[in-house]
Write a protein that holds these residues in place. Structure first.
Motif, short mmCIF file in Angstrom:
data_model
loop_
_atom_site.label_atom_id
_atom_site.label_comp_id
_atom_site.label_asym_id
_atom_site.label_seq_id
_atom_site.Cartn_x
_atom_site.Cartn_y
_atom_site.Cartn_z
N MET A 17 0.81 -1.20 0.00
CA MET A 17 0.00 0.00 0.00
C MET A 17 0.85 1.26 0.00
O MET A 17 0.48 2.28 -0.59
N PHE A 18 2.02 1.21 0.65
CA PHE A 18 2.91 2.36 0.65
C PHE A 18 3.38 2.68 -0.76
O PHE A 18 3.45 3.85 -1.17
N LYS A 19 3.69 1.65 -1.52
CA LYS A 19 4.16 1.89 -2.90
C LYS A 19 3.07 2.47 -3.76
O LYS A 19 3.34 3.26 -4.67
N VAL A 20 1.80 2.12 -3.46
CA VAL A 20 0.68 2.71 -4.21
C VAL A 20 0.63 4.21 -3.98
O VAL A 20 0.53 5.01 -4.93
N HIS A 21 0.71 4.63 -2.72
CA HIS A 21 0.69 6.07 -2.40
C HIS A 21 1.90 6.78 -2.98
O HIS A 21 1.81 7.91 -3.46
N LEU A 22 3.06 6.12 -2.93
CA LEU A 22 4.27 6.72 -3.47
C LEU A 22 4.16 6.94 -4.97
O LEU A 22 4.49 8.02 -5.50
N LEU A 23 3.67 5.93 -5.69
CA LEU A 23 3.54 6.05 -7.14
C LEU A 23 2.46 7.07 -7.52
O LEU A 23 2.60 7.79 -8.51
N LEU A 24 1.40 7.14 -6.72
CA LEU A 24 0.39 8.16 -6.97
C LEU A 24 0.99 9.56 -6.86
O LEU A 24 0.74 10.44 -7.69
N ALA A 25 1.82 9.75 -5.83
CA ALA A 25 2.45 11.06 -5.63
C ALA A 25 3.42 11.37 -6.75
O ALA A 25 3.50 12.51 -7.23
N THR A 82 -4.35 9.65 -19.95
CA THR A 82 -3.25 10.63 -19.86
C THR A 82 -1.92 9.89 -19.83
O THR A 82 -1.85 8.76 -19.34
N PRO A 83 -0.85 10.50 -20.34
CA PRO A 83 0.47 9.86 -20.31
C PRO A 83 0.92 9.53 -18.90
O PRO A 83 1.46 8.44 -18.65
N ASP A 84 0.73 10.46 -17.96
CA ASP A 84 1.12 10.20 -16.57
C ASP A 84 0.33 9.05 -15.98
O ASP A 84 0.87 8.23 -15.21
N GLY A 85 -0.95 8.98 -16.34
CA GLY A 85 -1.78 7.90 -15.83
C GLY A 85 -1.33 6.54 -16.34
O GLY A 85 -1.28 5.56 -15.60
N LEU A 86 -0.96 6.48 -17.61
CA LEU A 86 -0.48 5.21 -18.17
C LEU A 86 0.85 4.80 -17.56
O LEU A 86 1.09 3.60 -17.33
N LEU A 87 1.71 5.78 -17.29
CA LEU A 87 2.98 5.48 -16.63
C LEU A 87 2.73 4.95 -15.21
O LEU A 87 3.39 4.01 -14.75
N PHE A 88 1.78 5.57 -14.52
CA PHE A 88 1.41 5.10 -13.19
C PHE A 88 0.90 3.67 -13.24
O PHE A 88 1.27 2.83 -12.41
N LEU A 89 0.05 3.38 -14.21
CA LEU A 89 -0.51 2.04 -14.35
C LEU A 89 0.58 1.02 -14.62
O LEU A 89 0.61 -0.06 -14.01
N LEU A 91 0.94 11.17 -10.38
CA LEU A 91 -0.32 11.90 -10.48
C LEU A 91 -0.43 13.04 -9.47
O LEU A 91 -1.44 13.75 -9.46
N GLY A 92 0.56 13.20 -8.61
CA GLY A 92 0.58 14.32 -7.69
C GLY A 92 -0.45 14.25 -6.58
O GLY A 92 -0.74 15.26 -5.94
N MET A 93 -1.04 13.09 -6.32
CA MET A 93 -2.02 12.92 -5.25
C MET A 93 -3.17 13.91 -5.37
O MET A 93 -3.72 14.39 -4.38
N LYS A 94 -3.54 14.28 -6.58
CA LYS A 94 -4.65 15.21 -6.77
C LYS A 94 -5.97 14.53 -6.42
O LYS A 94 -6.09 13.30 -6.47
N GLY A 95 -6.95 15.31 -6.05
CA GLY A 95 -8.24 14.74 -5.69
C GLY A 95 -9.06 14.37 -6.92
O GLY A 95 -8.89 14.95 -8.00
N TYR A 96 -9.96 13.41 -6.76
CA TYR A 96 -10.83 12.98 -7.85
C TYR A 96 -12.26 12.95 -7.34
O TYR A 96 -12.56 12.35 -6.30
N GLY A 97 -13.12 13.62 -8.07
CA GLY A 97 -14.51 13.70 -7.64
C GLY A 97 -15.20 12.35 -7.64
O GLY A 97 -15.99 12.04 -6.74
N THR A 98 -14.93 11.53 -8.64
CA THR A 98 -15.54 10.20 -8.75
C THR A 98 -14.49 9.18 -9.15
O THR A 98 -13.40 9.52 -9.61
N PHE A 99 -14.87 7.93 -8.99
CA PHE A 99 -13.97 6.85 -9.37
C PHE A 99 -13.73 6.87 -10.88
O PHE A 99 -12.63 6.61 -11.35
N MET A 100 -14.77 7.20 -11.65
CA MET A 100 -14.63 7.24 -13.10
C MET A 100 -13.66 8.33 -13.55
O MET A 100 -12.94 8.17 -14.54
N GLN A 101 -13.60 9.45 -12.82
CA GLN A 101 -12.64 10.49 -13.13
C GLN A 101 -11.21 9.98 -12.96
O GLN A 101 -10.32 10.28 -13.75
N PHE A 102 -11.01 9.20 -11.90
CA PHE A 102 -9.69 8.60 -11.68
C PHE A 102 -9.35 7.63 -12.80
O PHE A 102 -8.23 7.61 -13.32
N VAL A 103 -10.32 6.79 -13.19
CA VAL A 103 -10.10 5.82 -14.26
C VAL A 103 -9.75 6.53 -15.56
O VAL A 103 -8.84 6.12 -16.30
#
Length: 271
Positions: free
Chosen positions: A140-148, A169-176, A151-163
């Motif tokens: 779980m720590f690595k998940v938070h680290l990779l998000l930061a 987005t390029p950053d999102g694909l790199l995160f995945l 993706l910069g740990m930005k907030g997401y209004g809904t789960f679909m926005q995160f998806v």
């Protein structure tokens, strides 16, 4: 090869005798397929026990997913659910004991299985469980680290926005990509040190470090077969998660029983 090796019985941790030395043999595809067949037979023989343990994981998976939405962190629902499954080897102790009793001609009882699991809370199995939980915290720590990082740990209004952010987005694909690579490393590490360690600790008198080393030797001694088996387990569990974790009702107990029989086929003991 016979599936009935001579080992100390469950609860042998209290034995005053010197523990036997574990011997690891090469794992073949036939070992895996035969163990899987025996695992399915054990589930058929004790369906109530299997479904009970499977229900624990189904309900647990649903709860951790709902929890992530409740705390407005829906974006960690997927890795959190995957991380929850890492506890499988520990929670499957009752399934290992059921298979052990069936193999010795006994009839497993639900109450006895829960009693046995409770009795292990201060033994070597408890230390092994600590290792598993620690790896989950790292997961779980690595998940938070990779998000930061991505993706910069930005907030997401809904789960679909995160998806949408992850897949569009390029950053999102790199995160995945990075998330699955790092996650695969932790999953492989946990698989290597626990694939036979829990049934081994239940079955005979060894310390948890010896059990982890033995488990690691099983995987590194037959990397193609064992990594293939690990990938198949992953695929089965991932598919079982899709319909609200319902598939875990059957797949998890079958895999638990199978793990016991695979351990008995590939690990022997020498006094």
């Amino acid at each position: 090869m016979s599936d009935n090796h001579l080992t100390a019985p469950a609860g042998a941790q209290n034995s005053p005798h010197k523990p036997a030395k574990p011997i690891v043999r090469h794992v073949t595809l036939e070992d895996v397929t035969s163990s899987l067949k025996l695992g399915i037979l054990d589930f058929v023989k004790t369906p109530v026990i299997g479904l009970t343990f499977g229900a624990f994981f189904m309900i647990g998976g649903i709860l951790v997913t709902l929890l992530s939405f409740w705390v407005d962190m829906s974006y960690i629902s997927y890795p959190l659910a995957c991380g929850f499954l890492l506890l499988g080897p520990f929670a499957a102790l009752g399934l290992y004991e059921a298979s052990r009793q069936l193999q010795s001609g006994q009839t497993p009882r639900m109450g006895g299985l829960f009693t046995l699991m409770w009795e292990q809370r201060r033994g070597e199995i408890a230390w092994m469980a600590f290792v598993v939980i620690f790896i989950q915290f790292l997961w779980m720590f690595k998940v938070h680290l990779l998000l930061a990082l991505f993706l910069g740990m930005k907030g997401y209004g809904t789960f679909m926005q995160f998806v949408q952010t992850v897949f569009e987005t390029p950053d999102g694909l790199l995160f995945l990509f990075a998330g699955h690579i790092v996650g695969a490393f932790f999953a492989l590490l946990l698989f290597a040190v626990s694939v036979v360690s829990f049934p081994m600790l239940l079955d005979t008198e060894v310390d948890f470090v010896t059990a982890m080393i033995t488990s690691f030797k099983v995987v590194t001694g037959s990397p193609v077969v064992m990594v293939g088996w690990g990938l198949l387990i992953t695929a089965i569990l991932m598919a079982s998660m899709i319909p609200a974790f319902v598939g875990l009702l059957v797949t998890l107990p079958v895999l638990g029983h199978t793990t016991w029989h695979l351990y008995k086929r590939v690990v022997t003991f020498k006094e």
